[in-house]
Design a protein around this motif. Structure first.
Motif, short mmCIF file in Angstrom:
data_model
loop_
_atom_site.label_atom_id
_atom_site.label_comp_id
_atom_site.label_asym_id
_atom_site.label_seq_id
_atom_site.Cartn_x
_atom_site.Cartn_y
_atom_site.Cartn_z
N VAL A 84 -8.65 -4.24 -11.80
CA VAL A 84 -9.22 -3.96 -13.12
C VAL A 84 -9.29 -2.45 -13.39
N ASP A 85 -9.00 -1.65 -12.36
CA ASP A 85 -9.04 -0.19 -12.53
C ASP A 85 -7.77 0.25 -13.26
N LEU A 86 -7.93 0.79 -14.46
CA LEU A 86 -6.76 1.15 -15.28
C LEU A 86 -5.89 2.17 -14.57
N TYR A 87 -6.49 3.11 -13.83
CA TYR A 87 -5.70 4.15 -13.18
C TYR A 87 -5.03 3.66 -11.90
N SER A 88 -5.27 2.37 -11.55
CA SER A 88 -4.54 1.76 -10.43
C SER A 88 -3.39 0.89 -10.94
N TYR A 89 -3.28 0.74 -12.26
CA TYR A 89 -2.21 -0.11 -12.81
C TYR A 89 -0.82 0.42 -12.42
N ARG A 90 -0.69 1.72 -12.39
CA ARG A 90 0.63 2.28 -12.08
C ARG A 90 1.08 1.84 -10.69
N LYS A 91 0.15 1.81 -9.75
CA LYS A 91 0.50 1.38 -8.38
C LYS A 91 0.97 -0.07 -8.38
N VAL A 92 0.31 -0.91 -9.17
CA VAL A 92 0.71 -2.32 -9.24
C VAL A 92 2.09 -2.44 -9.88
N ILE A 93 2.32 -1.70 -10.96
CA ILE A 93 3.62 -1.76 -11.64
C ILE A 93 4.72 -1.29 -10.70
N ASP A 94 4.44 -0.22 -9.94
CA ASP A 94 5.43 0.26 -8.97
C ASP A 94 5.73 -0.79 -7.91
N ASN A 95 4.69 -1.51 -7.50
CA ASN A 95 4.91 -2.56 -6.50
C ASN A 95 5.75 -3.71 -7.05
N ILE A 96 5.51 -4.07 -8.30
CA ILE A 96 6.34 -5.12 -8.93
C ILE A 96 7.80 -4.65 -8.96
N SER A 97 7.99 -3.39 -9.32
CA SER A 97 9.35 -2.84 -9.38
C SER A 97 9.99 -2.85 -8.00
N SER A 98 9.23 -2.45 -6.97
CA SER A 98 9.76 -2.43 -5.60
C SER A 98 10.13 -3.83 -5.14
N VAL A 147 12.44 1.03 4.53
CA VAL A 147 12.75 0.54 5.89
C VAL A 147 12.11 -0.82 6.11
N LEU A 148 10.88 -0.98 5.65
CA LEU A 148 10.17 -2.24 5.84
C LEU A 148 10.85 -3.36 5.05
N SER A 149 11.21 -3.08 3.79
CA SER A 149 11.87 -4.13 2.99
C SER A 149 13.22 -4.49 3.58
N MET A 169 11.26 -6.18 -6.86
CA MET A 169 12.48 -6.65 -7.52
C MET A 169 13.73 -5.91 -7.03
N GLU A 170 13.53 -4.88 -6.23
CA GLU A 170 14.64 -4.01 -5.85
C GLU A 170 15.14 -4.36 -4.45
N ASN A 171 16.12 -5.24 -4.38
CA ASN A 171 16.78 -5.60 -3.11
C ASN A 171 15.79 -6.03 -2.03
N SER A 177 0.82 -1.22 0.00
CA SER A 177 0.00 0.00 0.00
C SER A 177 0.85 1.27 0.00
N LEU A 178 2.11 1.13 0.36
CA LEU A 178 2.98 2.32 0.45
C LEU A 178 3.44 2.75 -0.93
N SER A 179 3.61 4.07 -1.08
CA SER A 179 4.11 4.59 -2.36
C SER A 179 5.60 4.28 -2.48
N PRO A 180 6.10 4.14 -3.70
CA PRO A 180 7.51 3.69 -3.87
C PRO A 180 8.53 4.66 -3.29
N LYS A 181 8.18 5.95 -3.17
CA LYS A 181 9.15 6.92 -2.67
C LYS A 181 9.05 7.13 -1.17
#
Length: 1952
Positions: free
Chosen positions: A129-143, A98-100, A145-147, A88-92
């Motif tokens: 299914v909400d298109l404007y929530s896709y960015r949040k999902v993509i950011d989470n996938i990226s997070s 800290v949690l990861s 994969m990051e250490n 639920s947290l934003s990538p920045k």
């Protein structure tokens, strides 16, 4: 160095859903010690920083749980909640990292459960299914994969789902993007989502472990199918040009990465990618999955950008290291290079060019990696001589001057890598003798130094092969580079190159030499040239060297400082020890060794290379020299000396007492600097000093505290900290006292600006203490009523900078200001502000605005205004902000009420409004009040809404009143400019053109207003006849007032301007309402649209430039808001407006209101605003479509009846090409614009030709840059032909074709001059191109084809075109080709026997020969022997056509040019031979020349009334050649007189002034050389007998220029040689000749008058020194001369006259000014001294600077050198004024002339007798309405400064001498005058209105100045009577108004 607080970290708190919260509550234990309790406590916090503390406790808590805890449902649920929190947290958010980080340390036995929780939660996310929530999902996938181990494992588990989600999201986002076309904000967000998604896809492929195995590569695998789907999508992205280029670029990377991952075996990868890049994919042998996914890349033509991005992917995604791809990889590398070279010739879009340059640089990096382990064949393909390296070098040479910095940087990387590549190919060989490096070095050094790329490449070359090889070619390179450092654009490149060179040289010398002797060689090479520049270079050169080069040198070699200081100290000592003569002081414009020393020490101290303790660094330079530096004549020396005192590398270094004294001394004399740059540096340096004082005071304070607790064993400072702190406090108080004193009445703009800026810095640095920070000083403690009033009076300055500084300072002192508020005074201020807001003087409303803002922010408004606000501010907001908002609202309502009434009156009569209450002032005050208010956080919203609505309506009403004037065809001339009734009648038709809503007959008859005390409307209808404008003013009689056109026009256009700025500001700052009924904003959508329509109407219809330029400013603010607006309708408005205006331009309707004159008026501004506000990161579609439309309209038209659209298009294009905000986006259209301009110049319609010329001028500036020098043909604004045609390849065939057409016309037999006027523009372009030795061998864009056409253009029948063709030809011919070209051109000239030839052709050819020869003679890269040999060949060719210089040639124009060529040859050959070989004699050249001269008209004369074209030019040419022949004959020993064809006497007797002028110029040059001691001894006999000749000529010469030169020659000669001959030659005695000279000086024009004055002064000096006993005989002439000098010093005279007076006073100072035995009477001597003082106070800086030489000379005499401490020093005019008075007072004592001298000087102090008369008249005279005529603004001279110095030195003189008047009658007249002035001043002060300092500023200031003069005089008179002058009251306090008393009392000290 200021104190900086650590920025607090802002962390958004985490939150969880209600279900998770209930879960945690259910599992939390009572003690609160389990994980659920910890998480519950954490999520209940609202502070993110505190939550971080709890998150870090999670893992330590779990580590305490044993393995059985895995089955605990509490922990299972908590891990599930943690997964939800993480996702639920934003990538920045720092909490996410800290949690990861914490969960990475999770105990191993919890990993499985945790992975399960994260996997299930991530699966839920992927199901979104909400298109404007896709960015949040993509950011989470990226997070994940990051250490983050848990996240990576979860993604690995869900890889198929993740890939499927990405594929689905790409498709849906792309579709949504198409649906949202036009909504820039949404589209930008979607594009960003796409970009992030592609990057995440690449990260997945690179990091997910499954992709490292082969199991997924089965075609039936879901992962494989998803991969193929993604590859297909990326292919679509790559070829879709509607997407952002960053998306296309990233897609290219992804495609190559996917191919690399999916293709098996990997050996096939290079071949497949190579075939893809080369468009040679074999579909039969290519894998099916590849063809299905990437078919569009294989089978269709793809764009250049797609290929480019594939190349980028190839270089970035494949592994090039260690040759891992083998031979196929090497082949791919070479193929990629060839593809990139092909693209470089095709791509012209700036962004793609930038991509290409980066990719080419990346290719060179990859090549280096491959070469480290490559095959021999690849080494051969990539060595320095290979074709690939050659192409890369060509790319570097073409682009190293590119306007984009980033692209130039890539060329540097490429060049450095190329050198490294060649090194790798020749590894093991010696690099220095390598032919590639040798040739490269020599070719680079041959280039001129104005090319930036030369510096970059030389720096790389030095790093590669060392500096010794470069210095071996040319040792003077360091000096050459330093020489070009006067050009700011080259300075960074030059300093970087020098740094590279001297570092390399030092390393080389240290490695070669064991002893320390190498440092001397290093100093000689690098430091000595630097010191020479610092001492003798020009101002810019020295400044840039100090700023850029010197710090680098000292940082690298600190030990060189001692060497520099030693050399410079020796130089200073040598200069001051040259005897006490004035001539030894050097040039007044030179900084000299003292300046160089100060610069070196300043840089050294600032960078920490100097021991900062005063007892250490002061040993290097004495205090006396520092004081000399602080008041040095040269501004940079003063700045460097101040910098030495202020700057330090330690911010806490204690400032010594000596430094504080010197700073105080500096401030006394340097506030009034005229240079903005110098003022800025002074203020900046002093701010650094204040920061140092503040920070060091904190250290001292802490030290004092520690000492009070326990005495330390070792003292850290020389004195107790408390003593230093007290010294700091006293110093700052003293500084502030000096600065407030500088704000005296009549102080200059410069002084006020400097003083207020420094005071502002003090208030900022020594701010009110916060916390425990100690502040040693507070400005508010030193503010009293007088100083507060002084700051208020700064609002009356006519310069807005001063108003701003004063306002800001008062705001910083706001708490202090409360104590000085007087309700009666404040009421007067408010009334004054309202009165000023309706003044007819435009600058008064600015004063009103600042006054009102001050009253608003001080909460000092009259209580009567409270009725305007019915609602009080409420809420928890800042109380002070609420008060400011309430006050602003009250003032705006008050102003609006007044304005609405005035607009109503203006609707009845605009004339009355313009003369009595121009309305723009009110609007300006409203705008000023709103600007200071935070409009996004208003509290009284309900009160503001109706105010905004009223503001808008009022703005539209006001605009409607004034717009008819602004939109008329002639807004500047609508009303008669005077009271002449005939003028009124003549303008009747113009007045009828416009019909505003007037109810009277003003626009039916021109009117002249009468103005009484009350405006009488009936007077408007009075007839213009029989008006007597000279009515005397008695009491309150009526007075006439002319309402001029200027008044009406200013009222109208300024009203439009203020309305536009107000509306623009409202749009920019006011929050917008989403719907009309909502309460979330103040502006509705409809209101915004109305504002837009208003701007459109005014921009498209206004004719007055002031109106539409300011409307443009407001409109830009609106368009910027619209482009950022979330409302789609508003977003699309700019686009709709653009299409609308383009359609209106295209239709060319005769009824259109668009202005086709005045460069299309506001139309270009309108389109500029719409295009410039388009988001730069987008595709710039509006710009592209608009440019396409405009260029099609701008082209030639067949229908000449409809040229208006073409004119509009050309004018708009000009504006767009000039707009810097469009940057490189406009460059792709330059070529089409140039075509339109050149073709438009051939139009028969004048309007088209005019607009084409303006467009062409803008294009020249856009292409070649802003002109950087006075030389129109300087290479600073030129470029090589290769660079030009590479950037604009379409222009190559176009220009060549056009030039061919023009040349054919010029070369035709008819030779009609008007058939092709475009020749002018073509040659203007071509003369700015030049070939470069680095152009290479490619002939595709060769400049050779242009040469024959340019030569043929030289045959044009238009004279100017022939000259331009000659200049244009020069750069097209390489230097080594010039001799052959000249010989070819000479061979085409006709022989004397030819019967048919055209003189135009001959003239054009000769001009080309002349300009080529001139360029050849100026070249610096030819050896002397080659140069001489080639010149001899040219001379022989020239002799073959000598008939063209003789009478056989009837055309004087061509004869003149041929003679110029002969003269140039003599100069060249003399220069090359250096008198060693008589080459010209051996060639028989001089014999031919003598023949030409003997047969010329100089000898034979012209027929009477002979007038033919070219006569002046021919006379000048033949005279120059004759003079050269005379000098040559005179220089030859034993020359017989008969061999000289003509003598100077014959030339001087010529009837033609051109001949005499040139001859006199040549003689004057020789006489000046002889006078300076530089002349050749052999020429002296030729000059000896010129005195007699010049005397005779002087008596009969009628030509002013020649007469002036004769007088100059006489002035240069020794009077002993010619003055005794006057009686014999001209029948005048020496005395009569002196009188004759002075008569000329009295009556002639300025230049002759100046020379005659110098000559008369020289004769006077000669008489005084040679006839000591007969001085009385010329007493009358002496008095006449004194009067002449006095008259020459008057301010209204030209600068030349006053400079002549300065020179005369300087040369005669020892004789007349400082002579121990005065020659002149005392009154005359003092009159000359008064001239010196007047000149020192001149507004002309050149005059002031020159006048300081008089003071320097006066201080440097034997009897005056002890008068001051600055003898023999070059000082600034500011201190020279005081020094002059000091010397004069000392001389009065020496002469014992106090009885006569003191009264005269007291008269100076009191002022001229008419000063007070002027004050009185200004109080009563009729105010003439000259709108922009400000008071007598002084930019430098300050009366009270002169009064202060004079009073100070008179007090000192009277105190030290003890002189008192022998009788009271001696000063009786002065006392009576002073008494009368006191009484009159008292009366005048009483007559001033309230707040007179604001309402009657000019009169108030004059009275204050006169009052100070009177008070100073009274104190001195009282002192002479034996009373204490300081205690004498000048004027009774009761005699002056209350508001003046504080001023009087606070400034009594100012006069002394």
């Amino acid at each position: 160095m200021g104190i900086k607080k650590k920025k607090e970290m802002q962390v958004a708190a985490l939150t969880i859903c209600h279900q998770d919260l209930e879960t945690l509550k259910s599992f939390a234990d009572v003690e609160g010690k389990n994980l659920a309790s910890l998480l519950l406590h954490c999520v209940q916090l609202t502070d993110g920083v505190s939550q971080i503390h709890y998150v870090k406790q999670i893992v330590p808590l779990l580590e305490k749980v044993d393995k059985n805890g895995v089955c605990d449902p509490t922990i299972q649920s908590c891990l599930d909640v943690l997964a939800g929190i993480y996702l639920s947290l934003s990538p920045k958010n720092p909490l996410k990292k800290v949690l990861s980080s914490s969960l990475n340390s999770l105990p191993e036995f919890f990993l499985t459960a945790a992975i399960h929780s994260f996997t299930s939660r991530l699966q839920e996310e992927l199901n979104t299914v909400d298109l404007y929530s896709y960015r949040k999902v993509i950011d989470n996938i990226s997070s994940c994969m990051e250490n983050f181990n848990l996240g990576r494992a979860s993604v690995n588990n869900l890889l198929k789902n993740v890939l499927c989600f990405l594929q689905k999201s790409f498709i849906e986002i792309l579709e949504e993007n198409r649906k949202c076309a036009g909504n820039h904000i949404i589209q930008t967000q979607l594009m960003n989502d796409l970009l992030v998604g592609i990057r995440v896809s690449m990260v997945l492929v690179q990091k997910v472990q499954d992709f490292q195995e082969d199991l997924w590569k089965a075609s039936s695998s879901p992962i494989w199918q998803n991969m193929c789907g993604l590859l297909s999508i990326f292919t679509k992205f790559l070829i879709d040009d509607d997407l952002l280029q960053t998306i296309q670029s990233t897609s290219g990377l992804a495609i190559i990465l996917f191919i690399k991952t999916m293709l098996h075996p990997s050996e096939k990868i290079p071949h497949l990618i190579s075939s893809l890049l080369l468009h040679s994919v074999d579909c039969t042998s290519t894998p099916e999955w590849f063809m299905s996914s990437c078919r569009s890349l294989c089978c269709a033509d793809i764009s250049e950008s797609a290929v480019l991005f594939l190349c980028q992917g190839t270089l970035a995604m494949l592994d090039w290291q260690n040759g891992s791809m083998g031979p196929s990889g090497e082949a791919l590398l070479l193929d990629t290079a060839h593809v990139l070279f092909t693209l470089s010739s095709q791509i012209k879009e700036p962004t793609l060019e930038m991509f290409l340059s980066r990719i080419l640089a990346s290719w060179t990096n990859s090549a280096i990696q491959v070469l480290e382990s490559s095959s021999p064949s690849l080494r051969d393909s990539l060595n320095g001589n290979s074709s690939i390296v050659g192409r890369l070098l060509e790319y570097v040479y073409t682009h190293w001057e590119h306007p984009l910095d980033a692209l130039r940087h890539q060329t540097k990387i490429m060049f450095r890598n190329l050198l490294q590549m060649h090194q790798l190919t020749v590894e093991g060989a010696d690099l220095v003798p390598d032919p590639f490096f040798v040739e490269l070095s020599e070719s680079l050094l041959r280039l001129e130094w104005h090319i930036k790329g030369k510096y970059i490449c030389l720096g790389c070359l030095v790093e590669c092969i060392g500096i010794e090889h470069i210095l071996a070619i040319d040792k003077t390179i360091p000096s050459q580079i330093l020489e070009v450092m006067g050009d700011q654009s080259l300075v960074p490149y030059a300093s970087d190159l020098l740094e590279t060179m001297f570092k390399n040289h030092k390393s080389h010398l240290k490695s070669q030499t064991a002893e320390s002797t190498w440092i001397d060689q290093w100093h000689e090479t690098w430091v000595s040239p630097l010191l020479f520049i610092l001492c003798e270079g020009n101002l810019d050169q020295k400044s840039y060297v100090i700023d850029y080069y010197l710090p680098k040198l000292l940082s690298y070699s600190p030990e060189s400082l001692q060497y520099m200081v030693k050399i410079l100290q020796t130089s200073i000592d040598a200069k001051t020890g040259q005897g006490q003569s004035f001539s030894s002081l050097g040039s007044c414009n030179s900084r000299g060794a003292l300046g160089a020393l100060m610069a070196c020490l300043r840089i050294a101290r600032a960078h920490g290379h100097l021991q900062s303790a005063p007892d250490t660094w002061e040993n290097l330079v004495s205090g006396a020299r520092i004081k000399q530096g602080l008041v040095h004549h040269h501004c940079q020396v003063r700045i460097d000396t101040l910098g030495l005192l202020c700057e330090s590398n330690r911010s806490t270094e204690v400032v010594s007492v000596e430094e504080m004294q010197w700073i105080q001394f500096f401030i006394t004399y340097n506030l009034n600097s005229q240079s903005p740059g110098v003022r800025q540096q002074i203020c900046s340096l002093l701010k650094k000093l204040f920061c140092r004082i503040q920070e060091s005071s904190q250290v001292l304070y802490k030290l004092e505290q520690s000492k009070s607790k326990h005495e330390p064993q070792k003292e850290l400072t020389k004195q107790h900290p408390s003593v230093s702190l007290q010294q700091y406090k006293n110093f700052m108080s003293s500084i502030c006292h000096s600065l407030f004193e500088a704000l005296f009445p009549g102080s200059s703009y410069s002084t006020r600006f400097s003083a207020l800026t420094i005071l502002g810095s003090i208030a900022e640095v020594f701010h009110v203490p916060e916390g425990r920070i100690y502040t040693v000083y507070q400005l508010s403690h030193d503010i009293d009523v007088g100083r507060f009033q002084t700051l208020m009076e700064c609002f009356t300055s006519t310069f807005e900078d001063v108003k701003i500084l004063a306002f800001d300072l008062l705001m910083k002192l706001s708490e202090t200001a409360v104590h000085f508020q007087d309700s009666e005074k404040l009421q007067g201020l408010f009334q004054a502000a309202l009165e000023l807001s309706t003044s007819t003087k435009p600058y008064d409303c600015v004063t009103a605005s600042y006054l009102l803002n001050f009253l608003i922010w001080q909460d000092a408004l009259p209580s009567s205004l409270s009725a305007y606000v019915t609602q009080l501010a409420c809420g928890d907001g800042d109380r002070s902000a609420a008060v400011v908002e309430r006050n602003t609202l009250m003032v705006i309502k008050c102003l609006m009420e007044n304005l609405e009434e005035e607009v109503s009156q203006a609707e009845n009569s605009l004339l009355q409004a313009a003369s009595s209450f121009p309305m723009y002032g009110r609007v300006h005050c409203i705008t000023g009040a709103l600007q200071k208010l935070p409009l996004n956080s208003l509290q009284l919203v309900s009160e503001w809404k109706p105010v905004v609505e009223r503001l808008l309506l009022m703005s539209y009403r006001l605009s409607a009143v004034v717009s008819p004037v602004i939109q008329s065809s002639s807004p500047e001339g609508l009303i008669p400019m005077d009271t002449d009734s005939e003028s009124a009648n003549r303008l009747q038709m113009i007045l009828n053109e416009i019909q505003p809503r007037d109810t009277n007959d003003y626009f039916n008859q021109a009117k002249i207003l009468k103005e009484c005390n009350n405006f009488d409307m009936e007077d408007l209808n009075a007839s213009v006849l029989n008006i007597d404008t000279s009515t005397e003013i008695n009491g309150k009689e009526e007075k006439t007032c002319d309402v001029t056109a200027q008044m009406v026009l200013v009222c109208c256009w300024r009203s439009m301007k203020e309305v536009a700025l107000l509306l623009g500001m409202l749009c920019q700052l006011l929050p917008m309402r989403s719907v009309p009924e909502s309460s979330d904003g103040l502006l509705t959508v409809e209101q915004v649209k109305e504002i837009g329509d208003y701007f459109k109407q005014n921009l498209l219809q206004s004719r007055h430039r002031g109106a539409f330029e300011l409307a443009y400013t407001g409109f830009v603010k609106l368009t910027e808001v619209l482009n950022r607006c979330p409302n789609v309708d508003l977003q699309k408005l700019p686009e709709q407006w653009l299409w609308s205006v383009l359609e209106e331009i295209k239709c060319s309707d005769p009824s259109s209101k668009l202005c086709a004159t005045r460069r299309s008026a506001g139309i270009p501004f309108y389109i500029q605003a719409l295009l410039a506000s388009e988001p730069k990161k987008g595709k710039m579609d509006l710009l592209k479509i608009t440019m396409k439309e405009l260029i099609s309209l701008a082209g030639p038209r067949d229908d000449l009846q409809s040229t208006v659209p073409q004119v509009h298009a050309l004018n708009i294009l000009r504006a767009l090409f000039r707009d810097t905000r469009l940057g490189e986006n406009i460059i792709p259209y330059v070529a089409d614009g140039a075509k339109a301009a050149i073709l438009g110049f051939t139009s028969p319609v004048w309007a088209v030709r005019n607009s084409s010329t303006l467009l062409f001028s803008a294009l020249i500036t856009r292409i070649f840059g802003v002109k950087r020098g006075k030389d129109e043909h300087s290479k600073a604004n030129r470029m090589t032909g290769r660079e030009f045609f590479s950037r604009f390849p379409e222009l190559y065939p176009f220009l060549l074709k056009q030039l061919e057409t023009v040349a054919n016309t010029a070369d035709s037999d008819t030779g009609e001059p008007n058939r092709h006027p475009s020749m002018f523009l073509l040659l203007l372009v071509l003369e700015r191109l030049y070939p470069s030795p680095m152009d290479g061998t490619s002939s595709a864009l060769s400049m050779g084809p242009f040469v024959p056409f340019i030569m043929r253009c030289g045959r044009s029948p238009v004279y100017h075109s022939r000259e331009m063709a000659a200049r244009a030809l020069v750069p097209f011919v390489m230097i080594d080709q010039i001799p052959n070209t000249i010989q070819t051109l000479l061979a085409t000239l006709p022989s004397c026997t030819d019967q048919c030839f055209r003189q135009n052709h001959i003239h054009g050819t000769l001009l080309q020969v002349f300009h080529l020869l001139q360029a050849y003679s100026d070249s610096k890269h030819r050896t002397n022997s080659d140069f001489q040999h080639e010149l001899i060949d040219i001379t022989l060719c020239t002799k073959a056509k000598l008939w063209l210089a003789k009478r056989q040639n009837p055309c004087l124009v061509t004869r003149a040019v041929y003679i110029d060529i002969l003269f140039l040859l003599t100069c060249c050959l003399n220069k090359s031979t250096k008198d060693n070989q008589p080459v010209l004699e051996n060639l028989g050249f001089w014999e031919e020349v003598r023949g030409i001269i003997s047969a010329s008209e100089l000898i034979t004369g012209f027929p009477s009334a002979f007038k033919v074209p070219g006569l002046p030019q021919y006379l000048q040419s033949i005279t120059r050649l004759a003079i050269a022949a005379v000098w040559a004959a005179a220089a030859k020993s034993g020359e017989r007189k008969r061999d000289v064809p003509i003598s100077f006497s014959q030339l001087l007797e010529s009837a033609f002034p051109e001949v005499r002028s040139l001859t006199l110029e040549a003689l004057l040059e020789k006489f000046l050389l002889a006078a300076s001691g530089l002349g050749e001894k052999g020429l002296q006999p030729l000059l000896c007998n010129m005195g007699e000749k010049c005397l005779l000529l002087a008596m009969k010469e009628s030509h002013p220029e020649c007469f002036c030169k004769i007088l100059k020659i006489l002035h240069c000669m020794n009077p002993n040689e010619w003055l005794p001959q006057t009686e014999d030659c001209v029948h005048l005695t020496p005395k009569e000749f002196l009188i004759w000279t002075m008569d000329i000086a009295s009556n002639e024009r300025s230049e002759i008058q100046s020379v005659a004055l110098r000559l008369a002064s020289k004769i006077i000096s000669h008489h005084m020194q040679s006839c000591v006993e007969n001085r009385e005989s010329i007493a009358a002439e002496l008095k006449q001369w004194v009067q002449l000098v006095i008259l020459s010093c008057e301010d209204h005279l030209p600068t030349e006259s006053r400079l002549a007076a300065v020179e005369v006073l300087t040369s005669t100072a020892p004789l007349f000014l400082t002579n121990p035995s005065p020659i002149l009477e005392l009154q005359d001597t003092l009159a000359l001294w008064k001239c010196v003082l007047t000149l020192l106070q001149s507004e002309e800086q050149a005059v002031r600077d020159a006048a300081t030489e008089i003071v320097t000379t006066s201080m440097s005499q034997e009897n005056t050198c002890q008068s001051t401490e600055f003898s023999f020093c070059q000082v600034d005019a500011s201190i020279a004024l005081g020094l002059a008075l000091a010397v004069l007072c000392d001389l009065l004592q020496q002469w014992d002339e106090l009885a006569l001298g003191v009264p005269i000087m007291l008269g100076w102090l009191l002022g001229e007798s008419d000063d007070l008369v002027v004050c009185v008249e200004s109080m009563h005279q009729v105010e003439e309405d000259y709108l922009f005529e400000k008071e007598a603004v002084n930019f430098w001279a300050e009366t009270l400064i002169f009064v202060k110095y004079l009073c100070k030195h008179l007090f000192s003189l009277l105190s030290t001498s003890g002189w008192r008047p022998p009788s009271p009658e001696l000063l009786c007249h002065l006392q009576r005058m002073v008494s009368e002035q006191c009484h009159l001043l008292s009366q005048l002060f009483r007559e001033l209105p309230p707040a007179a300092e604001f309402v009657k500023t000019v009169e108030f200031t004059r009275l204050c100045i006169q009052k100070e003069r009177t008070s100073a005089c009274l104190r001195l008179l009282a002192f002479l009577e034996g009373k204490e002058g300081e205690d004498t009251l000048v004027l009774s306090v009761l005699d002056s108004p209350a508001e003046v008393r504080q001023l009087t009392l606070s400034k009594t000290e100012a006069a002394c």
